[in-house]
Motif scaffolding. Sequence first.
Motif, mmCIF file in Angstrom:
data_model
loop_
_atom_site.group_PDB
_atom_site.id
_atom_site.type_symbol
_atom_site.label_atom_id
_atom_site.label_comp_id
_atom_site.label_asym_id
_atom_site.label_seq_id
_atom_site.Cartn_x
_atom_site.Cartn_y
_atom_site.Cartn_z
ATOM 1 N N LYS A 87 121.746 10.980 139.863
ATOM 2 C CA LYS A 87 122.005 9.530 140.711
ATOM 3 C C LYS A 87 123.043 9.485 141.584
ATOM 4 O O LYS A 87 122.960 9.018 142.727
ATOM 5 N N GLN A 135 122.810 9.125 145.544
ATOM 6 C CA GLN A 135 123.530 8.114 146.297
ATOM 7 C C GLN A 135 124.238 8.667 147.411
ATOM 8 O O GLN A 135 124.991 7.962 148.252
ATOM 9 N N SER A 153 128.028 -2.177 131.962
ATOM 10 C CA SER A 153 128.638 -2.258 133.071
ATOM 11 C C SER A 153 129.765 -3.241 132.944
ATOM 12 O O SER A 153 130.911 -2.878 133.306
ATOM 13 N N GLN A 211 122.929 -13.053 139.747
ATOM 14 C CA GLN A 211 122.574 -11.829 140.709
ATOM 15 C C GLN A 211 121.173 -11.525 140.770
ATOM 16 O O GLN A 211 120.779 -10.673 141.322
ATOM 17 N N ASN A 212 120.454 -12.268 139.719
ATOM 18 C CA ASN A 212 118.961 -11.901 139.604
ATOM 19 C C ASN A 212 118.133 -13.043 139.702
ATOM 20 O O ASN A 212 118.294 -14.010 139.177
ATOM 21 N N GLU A 262 129.666 -7.250 143.835
ATOM 22 C CA GLU A 262 128.249 -7.406 143.948
ATOM 23 C C GLU A 262 127.484 -6.592 143.067
ATOM 24 O O GLU A 262 128.025 -5.559 142.464
ATOM 25 N N LYS A 263 126.318 -6.881 143.021
ATOM 26 C CA LYS A 263 125.349 -6.189 141.906
ATOM 27 C C LYS A 263 125.383 -4.726 142.168
ATOM 28 O O LYS A 263 125.414 -3.836 140.899
ATOM 29 N N GLU A 264 125.129 -4.165 143.361
ATOM 30 C CA GLU A 264 125.127 -2.599 143.308
ATOM 31 C C GLU A 264 126.384 -2.066 142.956
ATOM 32 O O GLU A 264 126.587 -1.052 142.420
ATOM 33 N N GLU A 265 127.571 -2.561 143.541
ATOM 34 C CA GLU A 265 128.947 -2.217 143.036
ATOM 35 C C GLU A 265 129.074 -2.490 141.498
ATOM 36 O O GLU A 265 129.421 -1.456 140.847
ATOM 37 N N LYS A 287 127.697 0.199 139.002
ATOM 38 C CA LYS A 287 128.224 1.518 139.170
ATOM 39 C C LYS A 287 129.064 1.605 137.783
ATOM 40 O O LYS A 287 129.162 2.726 137.431
#
Length: 376
Positions: free
Chosen positions: A29, A33, A137, A157-158, A217-220, A223
């Motif tokens: 992954k 990235q 997370s 966030q969804n 934010e969701k992407e961060e 992680k």
Amino acid sequence: MNKKEKLAAFEGINTDILTGNKKNKEMVKLFLQGMTYKEIAAQYCLSNSRIGQILDKQARRANYYKSLLNDQEYQELVDNYIGKLKRNELIKISSNLENKRTHEMAVNEAKIRLAAEEVSSEGEPMNKQLVIDYAISLTHLYGIVHKDKVVEIYNSQNEDKVDGQAVSNIMKEALKELKDNFVEIHKDYFVAESILEFRDFDEQLKQSKGKPYYIPEKEELLKYKDELYFEVTEQYNALKDYIAENLLDGDDYKAEVICSDIQGICQFGFQINEVFDIFNNRDVNFKSEEQVNEVMQLVMDLANHTRLWENHGHTPQEIFEKYEKPHLRPLPKEPFEFKGSQESKVYSFKTKKKVGRNDPCPCGSGKKYKKCCLGK
């Protein structure tokens, strides 16, 4: 296999289906990235060549999986395992089983498909795996997170929404996956394993009480599912660059490893002596006292910009700037000037009484107060 061939192998598939341990899948992954072998190697303390070998192996597994996609027998095998999972049957794949790798991939795919089919209590499609990823997370980011906070952040966030019951079910049904990611359940909280093992749960909860949550934010945010992930800040890079240039003759890899260790100390109980131990254990010598002071200043800057559990993911600097500094009383624009007068309330340290105009001056000059310090 070169980089282009590896990327082509992983393209279009869910790499969680592939066999291999958790860290190998995480490395894939990170590679997808855009991280280099060197960056991945630094994160896992492995050599660049070892990272290349692992990614080669996973790429070969990806090509093998693609060869199964149009295989009717494989699809039937996946459906069979989905049925077993729905019936909560124990699935055990013998090491002596023919085509063991095929069965392992079929089980992984069955779990992913089943998670995508999960339905919340409101009847809306719910990605169960994504909710689990959020719980993991958020636990890695906050140390302790209540199930209702997981619901709140996930729903913000969804598009698909979850409720408290859905998360409660995950707390019961996903114990193994949570534990594999160092997350434990305590009362209605998801808790980092180390808190229950080495810290006081109630004290940790008390330290963060009343503090606002840092919500990336969701992407961060996702992680942080990797328990080793941390935000690489400007201060982190400043320390790494200084160490590489001034202490390690330009060895960026070793500087990265040292900084990663220091960041861990900053995050989990900062102690200056532990920072020095890191340098001593790696035979890093300082050339002057000035150099020591410069490194320690950079370390302090890093510590002040490190996300902490007790701050609900905020850094000490963020807490100060956003929530403490605005409440400080400003200093006067002009320096304070004392102007004496007949009514000045000056007290003698010996008698503890107010000093009169004709009393001996408390400065000890022997003169009367009115002819000495009064009015100065």
